[in-house]
Motif scaffolding. Structure first.
Motif, PDB file in Angstrom:
ATOM      1  N   SER A  31       0.813  -1.219   0.000  1.00  0.00           N
ATOM      2  CA  SER A  31       0.000   0.000   0.000  1.00  0.00           C
ATOM      3  C   SER A  31       0.841   1.261   0.000  1.00  0.00           C
ATOM      4  N   ARG A  32       0.368   2.236  -0.780  1.00  0.00           N
ATOM      5  CA  ARG A  32       1.076   3.506  -0.766  1.00  0.00           C
ATOM      6  C   ARG A  32       0.792   4.285   0.492  1.00  0.00           C
ATOM      7  N   LYS A  33      -0.465   4.251   0.929  1.00  0.00           N
ATOM      8  CA  LYS A  33      -0.837   5.078   2.061  1.00  0.00           C
ATOM      9  C   LYS A  33      -0.675   4.295   3.352  1.00  0.00           C
ATOM     10  N   ALA A  34      -0.168   4.981   4.361  1.00  0.00           N
ATOM     11  CA  ALA A  34       0.113   4.324   5.638  1.00  0.00           C
ATOM     12  C   ALA A  34      -1.180   3.836   6.298  1.00  0.00           C
ATOM     13  N   SER A  37      -2.055   0.550   4.955  1.00  0.00           N
ATOM     14  CA  SER A  37      -1.163  -0.455   5.528  1.00  0.00           C
ATOM     15  C   SER A  37      -1.648  -0.871   6.903  1.00  0.00           C
ATOM     16  N   SER A  87       0.105  11.290   4.385  1.00  0.00           N
ATOM     17  CA  SER A  87       1.505  11.356   3.948  1.00  0.00           C
ATOM     18  C   SER A  87       1.836  10.041   3.257  1.00  0.00           C
ATOM     19  N   ASP A  89       3.903   7.573   0.825  1.00  0.00           N
ATOM     20  CA  ASP A  89       5.298   7.427   0.373  1.00  0.00           C
ATOM     21  C   ASP A  89       5.363   7.591  -1.128  1.00  0.00           C
TER      22      ASP A  89
END
Lengths: 276, 631, 99
Positions: A31-34, A37, A87, A89
């Motif tokens: 996943s890009r977004k925390a 995740s 935020s 990544d």
């Protein structure tokens, strides 16, 4: 359920929960977004809890749900909120060769482990925990008997560890106040002593238009006040001109006369911000 | 057999003999300027005190029966390591006794003389401190009862000699001469230390008593080795061939130093060592023969150098080499010569000290000029110096009844007892002695005045002439006194042994021949240097003269054989060190440095890189585990 | 089916967690990956406890959870502190400790 051999029901549970756990793990990594995740790993942990229960460890399954999904994951989400929820990544790797090497090593490592363990374990038979659990009257009682007898020192030490960790977290996140907090009187005195305009700035002149913030307020003498327009607009020179014709109309309106709506078109030519 | 008697009565003061000058040296050298005014007198007093004690001991020793004249006093236990035991023990016997008297009495006279000679030197106190140090060290040397303690004294006199040769160290020549003496002496000292080690290995002890008692039990090869090493030591200290080169340069020191150290006492330490170790040489005939050869070569080298030098002190130094050559030669002859070596040593110590002090007195009156070609016709102006110098002159060339006659005659006679060729050689050398001493006397006291313009010759003060007079009396009568009244043969015989071999011709014949040869030499010298005009500029001279002026090329030989090879070896080693050793070491460091610079790049500061290497390590470990378990 | 499958699943999850640690830069996700690795180890402990008929493995898993909780608390506190000073949660940013 607690026997040594795996029955059909447990096998189904294993394949379903195991698959979901792996999906959650992969999703967490990808996943890009925390936040995503965090949600994926919560999925993995819940499925792991199910597997614990299936694996004759009902107490650990409960603890897993309460401690991990309940406490630890909430802590993660809380910190994510503090740090910034969106935020995400960038997915561009900055260290040369890191991603390729990590993938190769990770896949190789998993193959190595699975091959080695599979080779070594597949032939073994499982004993099952029925005897161990029934010795003390149940799984929780059995664990309690062990924790408070053989592992009592480790238990005490972990207690100390938890307290220390809590203290550590407090100290790490604590911010010391260096100056005493200012009272309202002091703030007010500071404001007046600075010599700048102490009160509110005048609001912009308001006309019934789409965006009137760029229109300066009219002062009682008929002139305009620059400070009534927000500073960024002033910096960009986006302040709308007020033309004389409009002022005349206003005076007529104030005097109760009717006005032919004509002059506003001219004024629009001077501004570009409105036309977007 | 000799018996050792305990150190009682006057002999209990044995240690005081050494302690007096040693304390004097300590006070003068560490006392600083406060002792400037009275220090020199204290130095004189300490040596005079030692001399008085020495005389009292002689009287006490003469009261003892002949075989009970060895006194041993253990001052303290010095080195006790396992089987190696060396006490600080002093041994006084007949041989040590005569040395003690020579050192303290001549030393006292030269101390007194120095009061006048060094009166105007700003470093007078230091000079007397060194002199006291020398006397103390020399007394340790001759009173030691073992080789290690002897070695202490040996090094002590070497140190004092170094300090005193370089006393005027502001002169580069004096500093260089001091270093030269020190370094050449080191060569001899290596011989002595090796000899001591070999003695300990062979006999298990280093005391004279034990070593000489067992000397006949050791193999002849070992004894020869010990004898040759001791000869090397003696050659270094006594300026014998091939280590003779330092003595002539040593004349850079003040004249009293030349008289005391480089004529009367220290340079005779080698003779003492050989005579003391007589038991070893008696059993090692080849070592003894080597001693004879070395002595004979040095007799002629010294005599030839003495004949050519225009510097009065260097001429006397050559003469000293030659005379010590006689002593070493006699010591090498074995029991027939030991006693006469010591006898000649004693008479030489007195008359050569007198000659040096006389030379110093002449220099004192001639603005410290040493060139004999600028002397001449001084006999009327320096009467006392002239008369005392003449006494020494007659003594050294061996005119009866002066001291040198008796001792040299005995050596020549002993040489004939062994072999007529070496006997003839010694007679020839005696003739050369007559030549060069006559040359010296003629150039200094006779002929025409060839003084430098600002020279005002005058007699020296009494503090200098009185020692000269005493030494002149000694030069005149000491030979007869020792031989007839002192019975030196029977006195020394218990220590050194004595035997006499009949010679084919009667003794009177040898005496007559010797005297004739000496007179011929003297007449030649007289004709060449008193009857003829002596040129101020030295003539070119023949080959032998030119060689002798260059010390018979001793320095050149040393330069070619030792100095240059040492330099080249050092340079080669330096090259090896900088290129090979440093190159290797530097290569290792630069390799490690380069490696470190490269490895440093792996410290990127990125946690994930470190984690990657950790995972890689775990991967390898798991792989290894699986491979081991599966195989 | 054999209970050893649980162990193989745990190995797989562990490897995925390790890859996550190596690949992701967001410190919080790295932390999650570490937690995943710990959980994988716990699964192995639980499975071994069942296979051996011994509750010790479950006790150890329990302690692992406690320690993991403590670790999360401190670790997150550190991340928050770093974020405060650097306005970033990337673990590549604090890389001053290098050659």
């Amino acid at each position: 359920m607690t026997g040594g051999e795996v029955g059909t029901g447990e096998a189904i549970v294993f394949w379903v929960s195991g698959t979901l756990a792996v999906i959650g793990a992969l999703g967490m990594v990808i996943s890009r977004k925390a936040v995503h995740s965090a949600l994926f790993i919560a999925l993995t942990m819940i499925n792991l809890a199910i597997l614990y229960v299936a694996n004759a460890a009902p107490f650990l399954g409960m603890v897993q749900i309460i401690v991990y999904t309940g406490a630890v994951m909430m802590l993660f989400l809380f910190v994510l909120m503090v740090v910034g929820v969106d935020s995400s990544d960038s997915l561009i790797e900055t260290i040369k060769g890191q991603r390729v090497a990590a993938l190769l090593l990770g896949i190789g490592f998993s193959i190595l482990l699975i091959a080695g363990l599979g080779n070594g374990l597949m032939e073994t038979s499982s004993v099952g925990l029925d005897a161990a659990n029934s010795a003390q009257g149940g799984n929780v009682e059995g664990l309690a008997a062990l924790i408070f007898s053989d592992f009592v020192i480790a238990f005490q030490v972990t207690a100390a560890l938890l307290i220390t960790a809590a203290m550590g977290a407090m100290i790490l996140t604590h911010r010391e106040r260096w100056l005493p907090k200012k009272t309202q009187r002091e703030l007010s005195q500071e404001r007046f002593a600075s010599g700048q305009h102490p009160g509110q700035l005048p609001p912009p002149g308001v006309y019934a238009r789409s965006n009137a913030v760029d229109t300066p307020a009219l002062l009682p003498d008929g002139s305009t006040s620059d400070v009534s327009v927000p500073e960024p607009l002033r910096a960009r020179a986006d302040v709308r001109e007020v033309n004389e014709a409009d002022l005349e109309d206003i005076r007529q309106i104030a005097a109760g006369e009717s006005v032919v709506d004509s002059g506003f078109e001219d004024a629009d030519e001077g501004s570009e911000g409105e036309q977007r | 057999m000799t018996q050792i008697i305990p150190a009682e009565g006057i002999f209990a003061l044995l240690w005081v003999l050494i302690a007096l000058p040693a304390v004097g040296a300590v006070i003068l050298l560490f006392g600083g300027r406060r002792t400037n005014s009275w220090g020199p007198y204290l130095a004189v007093l300490t040596v005079v005190g030692s001399a008085v004690i020495g005389v009292l001991m002689l009287l006490a020793l003469m009261d003892q029966p002949a075989e009970q004249r060895t006194v041993v006093q253990n001052v303290y236990d010095w080195v006790f390591v396992g089987s190696f035991q060396a006490s600080f023990a002093l041994q006084l016997d007949q041989l040590s006794m005569v040395f003690v008297l020579l050192i303290t009495i001549v030393g006292a006279l030269i101390h007194i003389y120095s009061l006048g000679y060094m009166a105007h030197d700003p470093d007078r106190r230091k000079f007397f401190g060194y002199l006291n140090l020398f006397v103390a060290a020399m007394l340790i040397l001759v009173l030691a009862n073992n080789y290690l303690l002897l070695y202490v004294g040996w090094e002590g006199v070497g140190l004092a000699s170094y300090l005193l040769i370089g006393f005027w160290q502001r002169k580069p020549s004096a500093a260089a001469a001091a270093k030269k003496a020190f370094i050449i002496n080191r060569v001899g000292d290596v011989g002595l230390s090796l000899a001591i080690m070999l003695i300990f290995i062979t006999f298990g002890s280093i005391t004279f008593q034990d070593v000489f008692g067992q000397a006949s039990e050791a193999s002849e090869g070992t004894l020869t080795a010990i004898g040759l090493l001791l000869l090397l030591a003696a050659a270094g200290k006594s300026a014998q061939f091939p280590l003779q080169a330092w003595l002539l340069d040593a004349m850079e020191g003040p004249t009293p130093v030349s008289a005391l150290i480089h004529a009367a006492t220290m340079v005779t330490a080698g003779v003492y060592l050989i005579v003391r170790s007589n038991a070893i040489y008696n059993a090692a005939i080849w070592a003894a023969t080597a001693v004879v050869v070395v002595g004979l070569i040095t007799i002629f080298m010294g005599a030839i150098i003495g004949s050519a030098k225009d510097d009065i002190k260097k001429s006397l130094a050559g003469s000293t080499m030659s005379q010590i050559g006689y002593m070493v030669f006699a010591a090498g002859l074995g029991p027939i010569g030991y006693i006469f070596a010591i006898f000649h040593l004693l008479t030489h110590g007195v008359y050569k000290a007198g000659l040096f002090l006389g030379a110093g007195s002449v220099m004192h009156g001639m603005n410290d000029t040493v060139n004999m070609r600028r002397y001449g016709a001084l006999k009327g102006l320096m009467v006392i110096t002239f008369i005392t110098f003449m006494a020494g002159y007659l003594a050294i060339i061996g005119i009866p009844p002066f001291a040198g006659f008796w001792s040299k005659d005995e050596i020549i006679h002993a040489a004939f007892e062994r072999n007529w060729i070496i006997g003839a050689a010694t007679i020839l050398a005696a003739g050369i002695t007559g030549f060069y001493m006559t040359r010296m006397v003629a150039m200094t006291f006779f002929g025409k005045a060839r003084w430098e313009d600002d020279a005002h010759p005058h007699e020296s003060p009494p503090v200098m002439t009185i020692p000269l007079i005493i030494l002149a009396i000694g030069s005149t009568f000491l030979g007869m006194a020792l031989l007839f009244w002192g019975n030196i043969e029977t006195w020394l015989e218990p220590v050194t042994g004595y035997e006499s071999v009949p010679t084919p011709l009667p003794t009177a014949f040898y005496i007559a021949v010797t005297l004739v040869v000496v007179v011929i030499g003297a007449v030649i010298g007289w004709v060449m240097y008193a009857r003829k005009e002596v040129p101020i500029e030295a003539p070119r001279g023949n080959v032998l003269t030119r060689a002798a002026r260059q010390d018979l090329y001793g320095d050149a030989v040393n330069n070619v054989l030792v100095v240059q090879p040492t330099y080249r070896t050092a340079e080669a080693l330096t090259t090896f060190d900088t290129k090979a050793v440093d190159g290797f070491v530097g290569g290792v460091t630069s390799f490690v440095g380069d490696l470190a610079v490269r490895l440093r790049r792996s410290q990127t500061g990125f946690v994930r890189s470190y984690a990657l290497s950790m995972v890689g390590g775990v991967f390898i470990i798991v792989l290894a585990l699986i491979l081991v378990r599966l195989s | 089916m054999n209970p050893a499958n649980y162990v193989l699943l745990s190995a797989l999850l562990f490897s995925i967690g390790a890859i996550g640690v190596l690949v992701r830069r967001n410190a919080i996700i790295v932390f999650m990956s570490v937690e995943l690795m710990l959980n994988a180890a716990n699964l192995a402990f639980v499975s071994f406890a069942r296979m051996n008929g011994n509750l010790d493995g479950q006790v150890v898993a329990f302690f692992v959870m406690v320690v993991a909780a403590a670790e999360v608390v401190v670790g997150l506190a550190i991340i928050v502190t770093i974020f405060r000073t650097r306005r970033s949660a990337s673990i590549d940013e604090p890389n001053l400790l290098k050659y």
